[in-house]
Design a protein around this motif. Structure first.
Motif, PDB file in Angstrom:
ATOM      1  N   ASP A  79       0.689  -1.111  -0.012  1.00 28.92           N
ATOM      2  CA  ASP A  79       0.043  -0.049   0.126  1.00 28.92           C
ATOM      3  C   ASP A  79       0.694   1.066  -0.060  1.00 28.92           C
ATOM      4  OD1 ASP A  79      -2.339  -1.584  -0.185  1.00 28.92           O
ATOM      5  OD2 ASP A  79      -2.659  -1.220   2.068  1.00 28.92           O
ATOM      6  N   VAL A  80       1.769   1.414   0.670  1.00 31.24           N
ATOM      7  CA  VAL A  80       2.910   2.352   0.759  1.00 31.24           C
ATOM      8  C   VAL A  80       3.722   2.481  -0.486  1.00 31.24           C
ATOM      9  CG1 VAL A  80       4.906   3.405   1.804  1.00 31.24           C
ATOM     10  CG2 VAL A  80       3.308   2.132   3.322  1.00 31.24           C
ATOM     11  N   GLY A  81       3.859   1.402  -1.194  1.00 28.17           N
ATOM     12  CA  GLY A  81       4.513   1.276  -2.454  1.00 28.17           C
ATOM     13  C   GLY A  81       3.513   2.032  -3.448  1.00 28.17           C
ATOM     14  N   MET A  82       2.315   1.410  -3.265  1.00 27.77           N
ATOM     15  CA  MET A  82       1.522   2.100  -4.419  1.00 27.77           C
ATOM     16  C   MET A  82       1.388   3.555  -4.121  1.00 27.77           C
ATOM     17  SD  MET A  82       0.651  -0.100  -6.585  1.00 27.77           S
ATOM     18  CE  MET A  82      -0.742   0.795  -7.454  1.00 27.77           C
ATOM     19  N   MET A  83       1.305   3.960  -2.825  1.00 28.43           N
ATOM     20  CA  MET A  83       1.315   5.387  -2.654  1.00 28.43           C
ATOM     21  C   MET A  83       2.286   6.290  -3.191  1.00 28.43           C
ATOM     22  SD  MET A  83       0.704   7.196   0.973  1.00 28.43           S
ATOM     23  CE  MET A  83       2.375   7.093   1.458  1.00 28.43           C
ATOM     24  N   ILE A  84       3.408   5.813  -3.112  1.00 24.70           N
ATOM     25  CA  ILE A  84       4.718   6.498  -4.017  1.00 24.70           C
ATOM     26  C   ILE A  84       4.437   6.327  -5.252  1.00 24.70           C
ATOM     27  CG2 ILE A  84       7.198   6.354  -4.029  1.00 24.70           C
ATOM     28  CD1 ILE A  84       7.442   5.114  -1.291  1.00 24.70           C
ATOM     29  N   LEU A  85       4.049   5.336  -5.846  1.00 18.53           N
ATOM     30  CA  LEU A  85       4.069   5.017  -7.537  1.00 18.53           C
ATOM     31  C   LEU A  85       2.854   6.117  -7.602  1.00 18.53           C
ATOM     32  CD1 LEU A  85       4.293   1.493  -7.843  1.00 18.53           C
ATOM     33  CD2 LEU A  85       5.930   3.139  -8.192  1.00 18.53           C
ATOM     34  N   THR A  86       1.521   6.219  -7.030  1.00 17.40           N
ATOM     35  CA  THR A  86       0.867   7.168  -7.279  1.00 17.40           C
ATOM     36  C   THR A  86       1.245   8.846  -7.119  1.00 17.40           C
ATOM     37  OG1 THR A  86      -1.063   5.925  -6.351  1.00 17.40           O
ATOM     38  CG2 THR A  86      -1.385   8.352  -6.609  1.00 17.40           C
ATOM     39  N   TRP A  87       2.012   8.964  -6.199  1.00 14.66           N
ATOM     40  CA  TRP A  87       2.504  10.103  -5.942  1.00 14.66           C
ATOM     41  C   TRP A  87       3.535  10.461  -7.008  1.00 14.66           C
ATOM     42  CZ3 TRP A  87       7.937  11.549  -4.268  1.00 14.66           C
ATOM     43  CH2 TRP A  87       8.371  12.848  -3.864  1.00 14.66           C
ATOM     44  N   LEU A  88       4.141   9.614  -7.700  1.00 12.80           N
ATOM     45  CA  LEU A  88       5.194   9.932  -8.747  1.00 12.80           C
ATOM     46  C   LEU A  88       4.464   9.827 -10.185  1.00 12.80           C
ATOM     47  CD1 LEU A  88       7.986   7.501  -7.429  1.00 12.80           C
ATOM     48  CD2 LEU A  88       8.265  10.150  -7.725  1.00 12.80           C
ATOM     49  N   GLY A  89       3.028   9.475 -10.113  1.00 13.67           N
ATOM     50  CA  GLY A  89       2.209   9.650 -11.323  1.00 13.67           C
ATOM     51  C   GLY A  89       2.382   8.438 -12.292  1.00 13.67           C
ATOM     52  N   LYS A  90       2.771   7.143 -11.324  1.00 10.51           N
ATOM     53  CA  LYS A  90       3.025   6.066 -12.409  1.00 10.51           C
ATOM     54  C   LYS A  90       1.879   4.886 -11.870  1.00 10.51           C
ATOM     55  CE  LYS A  90       6.267   7.253 -14.895  1.00 10.51           C
ATOM     56  NZ  LYS A  90       5.887   7.539 -16.353  1.00 10.51           N
ATOM     57  N   ALA A  91       1.142   5.016 -10.839  1.00 11.83           N
ATOM     58  CA  ALA A  91       0.198   4.040 -10.410  1.00 11.83           C
ATOM     59  C   ALA A  91      -0.881   3.659 -11.636  1.00 11.83           C
ATOM     60  CB  ALA A  91      -0.760   4.397  -9.192  1.00 11.83           C
ATOM     61  N   ASP A  92      -1.157   4.733 -12.371  1.00  6.26           N
ATOM     62  CA  ASP A  92      -2.228   4.468 -13.570  1.00  6.26           C
ATOM     63  C   ASP A  92      -1.492   3.436 -14.556  1.00  6.26           C
ATOM     64  OD1 ASP A  92      -0.464   6.453 -14.244  1.00  6.26           O
ATOM     65  OD2 ASP A  92      -1.833   7.047 -15.733  1.00  6.26           O
ATOM     66  N   THR A  93      -0.379   3.075 -14.471  1.00  5.50           N
ATOM     67  CA  THR A  93       0.529   2.283 -15.646  1.00  5.50           C
ATOM     68  C   THR A  93       0.531   0.723 -14.749  1.00  5.50           C
ATOM     69  OG1 THR A  93       2.496   2.967 -15.143  1.00  5.50           O
ATOM     70  CG2 THR A  93       1.298   4.226 -16.759  1.00  5.50           C
ATOM     71  N   PHE A  94      -0.012   0.494 -14.051  1.00  2.00           N
ATOM     72  CA  PHE A  94       0.087  -0.697 -12.996  1.00  2.00           C
ATOM     73  C   PHE A  94       0.119  -1.900 -13.669  1.00  2.00           C
ATOM     74  CE2 PHE A  94      -0.674  -4.004  -9.890  1.00  2.00           C
ATOM     75  CZ  PHE A  94       0.296  -3.921  -9.066  1.00  2.00           C
ATOM     76  N   GLU A  95      -1.090  -2.037 -14.345  1.00  2.97           N
ATOM     77  CA  GLU A  95      -1.231  -3.200 -15.204  1.00  2.97           C
ATOM     78  C   GLU A  95      -0.214  -3.625 -16.331  1.00  2.97           C
ATOM     79  OE1 GLU A  95      -3.049  -5.934 -13.973  1.00  2.97           O
ATOM     80  OE2 GLU A  95      -3.450  -4.954 -12.375  1.00  2.97           O
ATOM     81  N   THR A  96      -0.077  -2.447 -17.172  1.00  6.00           N
ATOM     82  CA  THR A  96       0.793  -2.610 -17.987  1.00  6.00           C
ATOM     83  C   THR A  96       2.574  -2.966 -17.540  1.00  6.00           C
ATOM     84  OG1 THR A  96      -0.263  -0.923 -19.376  1.00  6.00           O
ATOM     85  CG2 THR A  96       1.724  -1.239 -19.898  1.00  6.00           C
ATOM     86  N   SER A  97       2.771  -2.128 -16.512  1.00  8.19           N
ATOM     87  CA  SER A  97       4.205  -2.629 -15.979  1.00  8.19           C
ATOM     88  C   SER A  97       4.053  -4.081 -15.264  1.00  8.19           C
ATOM     89  CB  SER A  97       4.286  -1.639 -14.852  1.00  8.19           C
ATOM     90  OG  SER A  97       4.260  -0.058 -15.473  1.00  8.19           O
ATOM     91  N   LYS A  98       3.000  -4.604 -14.851  1.00  5.24           N
ATOM     92  CA  LYS A  98       3.129  -5.894 -14.417  1.00  5.24           C
ATOM     93  C   LYS A  98       3.242  -6.792 -15.496  1.00  5.24           C
ATOM     94  CE  LYS A  98       0.390  -8.955 -11.439  1.00  5.24           C
ATOM     95  NZ  LYS A  98      -0.774  -9.282 -10.754  1.00  5.24           N
ATOM     96  N   ALA A  99       2.564  -6.500 -16.761  1.00  9.99           N
ATOM     97  CA  ALA A  99       2.729  -7.549 -17.676  1.00  9.99           C
ATOM     98  C   ALA A  99       4.133  -7.280 -18.219  1.00  9.99           C
ATOM     99  CB  ALA A  99       1.807  -7.194 -18.744  1.00  9.99           C
ATOM    100  N   LEU A 100       4.748  -6.190 -18.487  1.00  6.39           N
ATOM    101  CA  LEU A 100       6.193  -5.981 -18.876  1.00  6.39           C
ATOM    102  C   LEU A 100       7.127  -6.485 -17.808  1.00  6.39           C
ATOM    103  CD1 LEU A 100       8.000  -4.468 -20.996  1.00  6.39           C
ATOM    104  CD2 LEU A 100       7.809  -2.279 -19.359  1.00  6.39           C
ATOM    105  N   PHE A 101       7.101  -6.419 -16.699  1.00  7.45           N
ATOM    106  CA  PHE A 101       8.007  -7.363 -15.545  1.00  7.45           C
ATOM    107  C   PHE A 101       7.687  -8.403 -15.808  1.00  7.45           C
ATOM    108  CE2 PHE A 101       9.192  -3.530 -13.343  1.00  7.45           C
ATOM    109  CZ  PHE A 101      10.228  -3.918 -12.474  1.00  7.45           C
ATOM    110  N   GLN A 102       6.681  -9.057 -15.953  1.00 13.08           N
ATOM    111  CA  GLN A 102       6.563 -10.745 -16.047  1.00 13.08           C
ATOM    112  C   GLN A 102       7.281 -11.291 -17.290  1.00 13.08           C
ATOM    113  OE1 GLN A 102       2.242 -10.768 -15.791  1.00 13.08           O
ATOM    114  NE2 GLN A 102       2.208 -11.458 -13.626  1.00 13.08           N
ATOM    115  N   GLN A 103       7.174 -10.503 -18.499  1.00 15.80           N
ATOM    116  CA  GLN A 103       7.592 -10.910 -19.467  1.00 15.80           C
ATOM    117  C   GLN A 103       9.409 -10.634 -19.701  1.00 15.80           C
ATOM    118  OE1 GLN A 103       5.400  -8.899 -22.719  1.00 15.80           O
ATOM    119  NE2 GLN A 103       3.908 -10.604 -22.623  1.00 15.80           N
ATOM    120  N   HIS A 104       9.432  -9.125 -19.235  1.00 15.30           N
ATOM    121  CA  HIS A 104      11.139  -8.830 -19.398  1.00 15.30           C
ATOM    122  C   HIS A 104      11.538  -7.997 -18.102  1.00 15.30           C
ATOM    123  CE1 HIS A 104      10.052  -9.469 -23.641  1.00 15.30           C
ATOM    124  NE2 HIS A 104       9.166  -8.660 -23.469  1.00 15.30           N
ATOM    125  N   GLY A 105      11.248  -8.701 -16.981  1.00 12.49           N
ATOM    126  CA  GLY A 105      11.657  -7.963 -15.700  1.00 12.49           C
ATOM    127  C   GLY A 105      13.049  -7.818 -15.634  1.00 12.49           C
TER     128      GLY A 105
END
Length: 191
Positions: A79-105
């Motif tokens: 939850d704290v990690g997601m808050m920091i990602l939100t503060w940095l403006g990157k929480a909205d790309t969470f699902e895309t980032s997850k797929a990218l990490f799963q394929q090319h972490g």
């Protein structure tokens, strides 16, 4: 005004507190702090080229330790990690980032660790996505070490000549630096 700021940065780079300050900035930038360590590393190397690789080593070690904290934030305090990602403006790309990490972490960590993209995005996301921790640490050491030691090599080799040019035309180089910084910031926002 620019001259005073410039002189202050170089005075700090030469002070007895420069190395611990560099370590703190490097550590915190990898987990939650917004300022990259390069803003301290470069002036420190220019002030003391004989210690360039020592400073790069301090920066690398502290950055990797900070990356481990960023990973822990994402892994144990999602939850704290997601808050920091939100503060940095990157929480909205969470699902895309997850797929990218799963394929090319591994490639994501290696490539993004070399760029001016805030490294904390990668470290926290790695924890949230439960990326292999030993591999994460190894990749952080490679990418951050590569970045900081390359910077040290360039500044040690060409820094004194570049410093002389900058000092002659401080205002012009400040404007160029500001344009590059704004451009990098905009590029990061578009990613």
């Amino acid at each position: 005004m620019l001259r005073k700021l410039y002189d202050w940065v170089f005075a700090l780079a030469r002070s007895k507190h420069a190395t611990p300050a560099l370590a703190v900035v490097s550590f915190t930038e990898s987990s939650f702090f917004p300022v990259p360590p390069d803003v301290m590393l470069a002036p420190m190397i220019l002030a003391r080229p004989d210690r360039a690789y020592f400073y790069a080593g301090v920066c690398t070690l502290a950055s990797v330790l900070g990356a481990m904290l960023g990973y822990a934030i994402g892994y144990f305090l999602t939850d704290v990690g997601m808050m920091i990602l939100t503060w940095l403006g990157k929480a909205d790309t969470f699902e895309t980032s997850k797929a990218l990490f799963q394929q090319h972490g591994a490639w994501v960590i290696l490539v993004k660790g070399l760029t001016p993209i805030p490294f904390k995005l990668i470290t926290i996301a790695s924890g949230i996505f439960q990326f292999n921790f030993p591999l994460f640490v190894a990749l952080c050491a490679i990418t951050r070490g590569g970045r900081f030691f390359a910077e040290a090599w360039v500044l040690k080799r060409w820094g004194p000549a570049m410093l002389e040019m900058v000092e002659k035309r401080l205002a012009m180089w400040s404007i160029i630096g500001l344009v590059v910084l704004v451009g990098a910031f905009l590029a990061v926002k578009m990613l």
